[in-house]
Design an enzyme around this catalytic site. Structure first.
Site, PDB file in Angstrom:
ATOM      1  N   GLU A 186     -11.392 -18.090  -1.703  1.00 25.76           N
ATOM      2  CA  GLU A 186     -10.490 -17.804  -0.595  1.00 25.76           C
ATOM      3  C   GLU A 186     -10.597 -16.320  -0.250  1.00 25.76           C
ATOM      4  OE1 GLU A 186      -5.722 -17.943   0.499  1.00 25.76           O
ATOM      5  OE2 GLU A 186      -6.472 -19.054  -1.225  1.00 25.76           O
ATOM      6  N   GLU A 310       4.340 -18.926   0.454  1.00 28.64           N
ATOM      7  CA  GLU A 310       3.303 -19.644   1.207  1.00 28.64           C
ATOM      8  C   GLU A 310       3.115 -21.076   0.694  1.00 28.64           C
ATOM      9  OE1 GLU A 310       0.477 -16.016   2.732  1.00 28.64           O
ATOM     10  OE2 GLU A 310       0.007 -16.853   0.765  1.00 28.64           O
ATOM     11  N   ARG A 343       3.814 -11.712  -8.998  1.00 27.16           N
ATOM     12  CA  ARG A 343       3.633 -11.170  -7.651  1.00 27.16           C
ATOM     13  C   ARG A 343       4.946 -11.117  -6.879  1.00 27.16           C
ATOM     14  NH1 ARG A 343      -0.232 -13.572  -3.880  1.00 27.16           N
ATOM     15  NH2 ARG A 343      -1.313 -11.635  -3.404  1.00 27.16           N
ATOM     16  N   ARG A 359       9.825 -10.323   7.961  1.00 23.14           N
ATOM     17  CA  ARG A 359       9.081 -10.574   6.731  1.00 23.14           C
ATOM     18  C   ARG A 359       8.954  -9.309   5.883  1.00 23.14           C
ATOM     19  NH1 ARG A 359       2.923 -12.936   6.847  1.00 23.14           N
ATOM     20  NH2 ARG A 359       2.192 -12.040   4.896  1.00 23.14           N
ATOM     21  N   LYS A 383       2.345  -5.722  -3.294  1.00 21.01           N
ATOM     22  CA  LYS A 383       1.348  -5.325  -2.301  1.00 21.01           C
ATOM     23  C   LYS A 383       1.680  -3.941  -1.760  1.00 21.01           C
ATOM     24  CE  LYS A 383      -0.492  -9.743  -0.753  1.00 21.01           C
ATOM     25  NZ  LYS A 383      -1.039 -10.509   0.384  1.00 21.01           N
ATOM     26  N   ASP A 388       0.995  -7.430   4.618  1.00 23.48           N
ATOM     27  CA  ASP A 388      -0.140  -8.147   4.015  1.00 23.48           C
ATOM     28  C   ASP A 388      -1.459  -7.438   4.279  1.00 23.48           C
ATOM     29  OD1 ASP A 388      -1.649 -10.058   2.744  1.00 23.48           O
ATOM     30  OD2 ASP A 388      -1.352 -11.617   4.233  1.00 23.48           O
ATOM     31  N   GLU A 416     -10.144  -8.399   3.762  1.00 24.57           N
ATOM     32  CA  GLU A 416      -9.683  -9.609   4.436  1.00 24.57           C
ATOM     33  C   GLU A 416      -9.332  -9.367   5.898  1.00 24.57           C
ATOM     34  OE1 GLU A 416      -5.920 -12.742   4.254  1.00 24.57           O
ATOM     35  OE2 GLU A 416      -6.293 -11.394   2.579  1.00 24.57           O
TER      36      GLU A 416
END
EC number: 3.2.1.139
Length: 852
Positions: A186, A310, A343, A359, A383, A388, A416
């Site tokens: 992924e 998610e 996480r 968010r 993070k 993100d 990403e």
């Protein structure tokens, strides 16, 4: 030759043989003779290994040193059995305890080392000393010594080096499922998994051992091979045996193995009716499973957990807290010395119509109430920004709200949202801005890096550090791009020492990867240090985030996709303005999650830095920035400036022809040319979208005004017809043309007379490379072929493919120095293949040196 900061720069350097990138920065390439000659006689001739056990790091250090001397100097080192602690002709490698046993006592500086730290001494008059606090530290010191030598640095040094943080992990998002018989990754852009295939661990783990060398050399001490969206089947006996083999491959290099867990495993594979973390049967199940793991892997590092995010299961399913879930795992691994990386990436889909929804608030809302409630072997993995991995975000406010808990920063080496290794983006400067940000905790100086190191107003926390999402693959150069490996190298360096300089790390990596030629060093330094600002400029600036397609590939431009959905990466763009109002006074309150001194800056539009102003404030397009430009004009100017910078990269790289091996030179050149073309797709799509949305013209008249272009749909079409592009701004004129006949189409063409003065031009063609299929095109002037190309990007770039005409599949090819007479006819023929109907967007006939 010139000696600068300990590094030798040779006046003339011979070419090396073709290289595929497999060894990364551990090439141990021969140094030029004039660099080595003055030092050859003073180099050590033997190795003394103290308490070396095969399969352990000190033994590996001996192998690496032998390999390094053979490669760099063509010199074989003898293995000394009896240590001579005073001989100037040997390198002594071992732990501080082993050195004390063999030589009476270790140097004082080597006696106070932290775990994994090392002492390196190369002063003349005695042996080279590489002494680790533990065996891993001794290996790290050996790699340090070899790094100096490989860069032509023969300086006399004597120093200790200790890690800033104990947790220096690599996270991989590899899946066990099949993809043509291979494990998929992924957000992986460098090929298939090096760990998994056919729902199990690979039988051949040679690549894993090769990867272990690279990680060890940058002092990464643990790795999680499997995806955080974890497959519970990894816990089967067969796959745990496979994980043990992976651990065996990493162990010689001092890299421990951890594992991502699926929270619902007790129910999905364990046969229980529940996965409630407070249920006694669930606690027992995880305890027994953990014992099985440690029986196979005694040095197992611990667990990584993604829960209630998610769509993943977690403790909230049973109205338990996230701390309840984390602590359940922590208690299972604690008797074995393991830790839990939990996480903080926890969020739910939101209602776009709720102006208070954000968010960016989720991490603090979930975790601030739990601060101090996590067990001492839990590390909350945060993070770097609140959303993100965007091209620019403020530092996550959660770092300032975890004052009683262990914290690690999650960085993404894998690009990403940042070009998927098809665009050059050197990430260290981005990471440094976060690490060096002063959170002003209790109105005192606390950089983000201080929080990671465990520094707190009340008491220090024992654990903390770094987790990097890496996602290497089976491509020989690991990440799909040779230049992208600078990000992996810099990640390891920063995890060890967060105060390292971005340019210094880059230049070390360049010398180790490409050699000592100063021209090569200058070009790679210039391009790399300009790459993040350039990418930010042409993909999304002023803190608005990367304006990519967030719903699908996270690659090409699609600004409309940001809004009107539940994912929360919103810009709130409309005809009047753009940006999220995150103020306390009128918005979502995100600014108020920061300590008061920082919050006061972000709350006030006049104080908020321009580069984050749309992150914290919704503003009219006509709002004047501190630069004096309006928001919309800044958008136009920045996107044009960023794309212009990208045009310079292939030109700079071309100056290195003959100075690098052909294999890597051509590989990098292809990607830089692709990036130059795709940056124009980005520029035009974003500028066109906001120009139409706002109705405000570009002061410089550039947007929508491309005087050198001929739109394919306006040309004479034979066997081609108009086709819609989505989003429409990813086509120059809003539409494209495709060849008729589907996969069997042939002989289709577009043509036009050229009303340009006679002369020499570059001809650029924008087209779409759709997957699957390999269409073929030819370009002709007056029926004379001047070039051809094939739609084979899917074979040459690892980005997420697209089966549609869009910003992901858009590409550009340029034919240089074409002689044209006024009135000549340009013609492109296209032959469709598979799903690829030879699509075309436009042709640009460009005077030399001009980019439309």
């Amino acid at each position: 030759m010139i000696l600068t900061r300990g590094f030798v720069v040779a006046a003339s350097l011979g070419l090396v043989a073709a290289e595929n990138g497999l060894d990364g920065w551990l090439r141990y390439a021969p140094l030029p003779e004039d660099v080595v000659a003055p030092h050859l006689d003073s180099l050590p001739s033997g190795i003394v290994l103290l308490d070396a056990v095969e399969g352990q790091p000190v033994f590996t250090a001996g192998i690496e040193l032998t390999k390094g001397f053979r490669g760099i100097f063509s010199k074989d080192l003898s293995k000394e059995v009896k240590p001579d602690c005073n001989s100037s002709s040997v390198v002594i490698i071992g732990t501080a305890d082993a050195y004390a046993d063999a030589c009476g006592s270790a140097p004082a500086e080597a006696q106070g080392l932290k775990a994994d730290g090392f002492w390196l001494r190369t002063d003349s008059g005695g042996p080279v000393q590489i002494i680790g606090q533990n065996a891993r530290g001794a290996l790290y010191g050996t790699f340090e010594y070899l790094s100096m030598l490989a860069q032509g640095n023969f300086s006399s040094v004597s120093y200790a080096s200790n890690p800033a943080v104990p947790v220096r992990w690599a996270n991989h998002w590899d899946n066990m499922n099949n993809r043509g018989g291979h494990g998929s990754i992924e957000r992986g852009y460098g090929g298939d998994s090096i760990f998994f295939a056919n729902d199990q661990v690979l039988s051949n783990l040679t690549r894993v051992s090769q990867y272990a060398r690279l990680l060890s050399s940058i002092r990464i001490n643990a790795i999680v091979p499997n995806n955080v969206n974890a497959d519970a089947n990894l816990l089967s006996d067969k796959n745990l045996d496979g994980m043990a083999r992976i651990a065996d491959a990493f162990r010689p290099y001092g890299v421990q193995v951890g594992m991502s867990l699926n929270f619902a495993s007790p129910q999905s594979v364990g046969g229980l009716s529940t996965f409630d973390p407070l249920d006694a049967s669930v606690i027992k199940w995880w305890g027994q499973k953990t014992d099985q793991v440690y029986k196979r892997i005694p040095d197992f590092a611990g667990y990584l957990v993604k829960a209630n995010s998610e769509g993943q299961p977690g403790p909230i399913t049973y109205h338990r807290t996230l701390a309840d879930g984390a602590n359940m795992f922590a208690k299972a691994v604690k008797p074995h010395g393991g830790i839990v990386m939990f996480r903080a990436f926890v969020y739910d889909q939101l209602d776009y119509n709720d102006k208070k929804a954000d968010r960016a608030n989720a991490a603090v809302e979930y975790f601030r109430p739990l601060d101090g409630k996590f067990d001492d072997n839990v590390v909350v993995q945060v993070k770097y920004g609140p959303i993100d991995f965007q091209v620019r975000e403020p530092a996550s406010p959660l770092f300032a709200n975890l004052l009683k808990s262990n914290a690690a920063i999650e960085l993404q080496v894998t690009q990403e949202y940042l070009g998927q290794q098809c665009h050059l983006v050197y990430l260290a400067p981005l990471w440094k801005e976060i690490l060096d940000f002063d959170l002003r905790v209790n109105n005192e100086q606390y950089f983000v890096r201080d929080i990671l190191e465990g520094k707190r107003p009340e008491k220090a926390q024992p654990l903390g550090g770094f987790a990097g999402v890496v996602n290497v693959g089976q491509d020989l150069n690991w990440l799909g791009s040779h230049l992208a490996m600078s990000n992996l190298y810099a990640y390891g360096r920063l995890a060890w020492n967060p105060t390292e300089g971005s340019e210094a790390m880059l230049q070390d990596w360049t010398r180790l990867t490409f050699g000592l030629d100063p021209d090569v060093l200058d070009v790679i330094t210039t391009m790399s240090m300009e790459s993040w600002p350039a990418y930010e400029n042409y993909t999304g600036n002023l803190g608005v985030q990367t304006l990519t397609d967030i719903l699908h590939t996270h690659y090409g431009p699609n600004p409309a996709s940001q809004d009107g959905n539940g994912w929360g990466q919103w810009t709130r763009a409309d005809k009047n303005g753009i940006g999220m109002d995150r103020s306390v006074a009128s918005g979502t309150g995100n600014a108020g999650q920061y300590p008061p001194a920082v919050a006061a800056v972000y709350e006030n539009v006049e104080k908020t830095p321009d580069n984050l102003i749309l992150w914290f404030h919704h503003l009219p397009y006509t709002h004047k920035l501190k630069s004096g430009s309006t928001v919309i004009q800044h958008f136009y100017d920045a996107h044009y400036a960023g794309a212009a910078a990208a045009q310079s990269f292939p030109t700079l790289w071309e100056t290195l022809k003959g100075k690098l091996d052909d294999e890597r030179y051509e590989h990098v050149l292809y990607r830089l040319r692709y990036q130059a073309g795709h940056s124009l797709v980005w520029r035009d799509a974003i500028c066109t979208f906001y120009n139409k949305l706002s109705g405000i013209r570009d002061d410089h008249g550039r947007v929508g005004n491309h005087t050198h272009r001929i739109e394919a749909e306006t040309m004479r079409l034979s066997g081609y017809s108009r086709s819609n592009v989505s989003p429409p701004e990813t086509a120059s004129g809003g539409v494209a043309v495709t060849a008729s006949g589907g996969g069997g189409g042939s002989g289709s063409s577009v043509s036009s007379s050229l009303d340009v003065p006679s002369g020499t031009y570059d001809i650029a063609v924008n087209y779409y490379d759709v997957n699957p299929g390999k269409a073929k095109w030819e370009i002709l002037i007056n029926d004379e072929k001047i070039g051809a190309w094939t739609g084979d990007i899917e074979d040459r770039l690892g980005k997420e493919p697209s089966d549609a005409l869009d910003g992901h599949s858009a590409a550009r090819v340029t034919f240089r120095n074409v002689t044209i007479e006024k009135g000549d006819t340009v013609k492109i023929t296209g032959k469709a293949n598979g799903n690829e109907a030879a699509p075309l967007d436009y042709i640009s006939v460009l005077p030399l040196g001009v980019v439309d």
